[in-house]
Scaffold this motif. Structure first.
Motif, PDB file in Angstrom:
ATOM      1  N   ASN A  56       0.831  -1.210   0.000  1.00  0.00           N
ATOM      2  CA  ASN A  56       0.000   0.000   0.000  1.00  0.00           C
ATOM      3  C   ASN A  56       0.864   1.258   0.000  1.00  0.00           C
ATOM      4  O   ASN A  56       0.564   2.231  -0.700  1.00  0.00           O
ATOM      5  CB  ASN A  56      -0.930   0.030   1.222  1.00  0.00           C
ATOM      6  N   ARG A  57       1.935   1.259   0.782  1.00  0.00           N
ATOM      7  CA  ARG A  57       2.829   2.416   0.840  1.00  0.00           C
ATOM      8  C   ARG A  57       3.512   2.644  -0.504  1.00  0.00           C
ATOM      9  O   ARG A  57       3.613   3.777  -0.978  1.00  0.00           O
ATOM     10  CB  ARG A  57       3.887   2.218   1.929  1.00  0.00           C
ATOM     11  N   LEU A  58       3.980   1.554  -1.117  1.00  0.00           N
ATOM     12  CA  LEU A  58       4.650   1.686  -2.421  1.00  0.00           C
ATOM     13  C   LEU A  58       3.670   2.212  -3.476  1.00  0.00           C
ATOM     14  O   LEU A  58       4.007   3.084  -4.263  1.00  0.00           O
ATOM     15  CB  LEU A  58       5.256   0.349  -2.856  1.00  0.00           C
ATOM     16  N   ARG A  59       2.458   1.666  -3.484  1.00  0.00           N
ATOM     17  CA  ARG A  59       1.450   2.122  -4.447  1.00  0.00           C
ATOM     18  C   ARG A  59       1.023   3.558  -4.151  1.00  0.00           C
ATOM     19  O   ARG A  59       0.754   4.339  -5.058  1.00  0.00           O
ATOM     20  CB  ARG A  59       0.233   1.196  -4.435  1.00  0.00           C
ATOM     21  N   GLY A  60       0.981   3.921  -2.866  1.00  0.00           N
ATOM     22  CA  GLY A  60       0.568   5.248  -2.449  1.00  0.00           C
ATOM     23  C   GLY A  60       1.504   6.348  -2.928  1.00  0.00           C
ATOM     24  O   GLY A  60       1.105   7.508  -3.044  1.00  0.00           O
ATOM     25  N   ARG A  61       2.750   5.991  -3.197  1.00  0.00           N
ATOM     26  CA  ARG A  61       3.703   6.982  -3.714  1.00  0.00           C
ATOM     27  C   ARG A  61       3.281   7.476  -5.088  1.00  0.00           C
ATOM     28  O   ARG A  61       3.579   8.603  -5.468  1.00  0.00           O
ATOM     29  CB  ARG A  61       5.107   6.372  -3.830  1.00  0.00           C
TER      30      ARG A  61
END
Length: 194
Positions: free
Chosen positions: A133-138
């Protein structure tokens, strides 16, 4: 009076675990920390300054540093080399400073060999789902890149037990506090009998 000797802290974890976020928050509380500046053979990005963001070197200069043993660690990614110059780190430690290296797993393993007294901290995400989720959120990387990062993260997390301590970055404030306690341990007074 003998001058205090500093220490070297190595901060590692998979992309998206929040190493940079934690380090930035720790620096806001402790500006006396020295964050090592890496050398690289890649070209500067807009706004990057030589000696502030990176030491930008030609490949021949970088190769000479490797040959001379002037890097604590180094690696090659996507055709560019990155490494930690030994001299600035050694000078800061000799001056009594706490030095932090924010580096990848392979670099951390090299530092263990070249500077075994370094204290090594591994930053973990709360879960693989949260990491994704964090990687996609970037919003900066393709699905293919995210997939590669997740595969790499599984290998990196499997190595967490090689480190002196692991910190789960589930809440930034709590994780920063835990990191600060490790980097700046407070000596507990010994109770005296009355």
């Amino acid at each position: 009076m003998q001058h205090a000797i500093g220490k070297l802290i190595v901060l590692t974890g998979p992309s998206g675990a929040g190493k940079g976020t934690l380090l930035k928050a720790l620096l806001a509380e402790h500006p006396e920390l020295y964050v090592s500046i890496s050398a690289t053979t890649r070209s500067p990005r807009p706004g990057e300054v030589h000696g502030q963001h990176y030491f930008f070197l030609e490949r021949a200069e970088f190769d000479q540093m490797v040959a001379d043993g002037n890097l604590l660690e180094w690696a090659e990614f996507a055709g560019n080399c990155y490494g930690t110059p030994r001299q600035p780190v050694a000078e800061q430690i000799a001056a009594g400073k706490t030095v932090i290296l924010e580096i990848e797993l392979e670099g951390a393993r090299q530092v263990r060999a070249s500077f075994p007294e370094a204290y090594r901290i591994f930053i973990l995400p709360p879960s693989f789902d949260e990491l994704e989720n964090r990687l996609r959120g970037r919003g900066t990387e393709s699905d293919e890149v995210i997939s590669r990062r997740m595969t790499r993260a599984k290998d990196e997390i499997a190595a967490a037990n090689e480190f002196d301590i692991q910190i789960v970055n589930d809440q930034v404030e709590r994780a920063v506090q835990e990191l600060a306690t490790i980097v700046f341990p407070v000596d507990t007074p010994v109770p005296t009998s009355v």
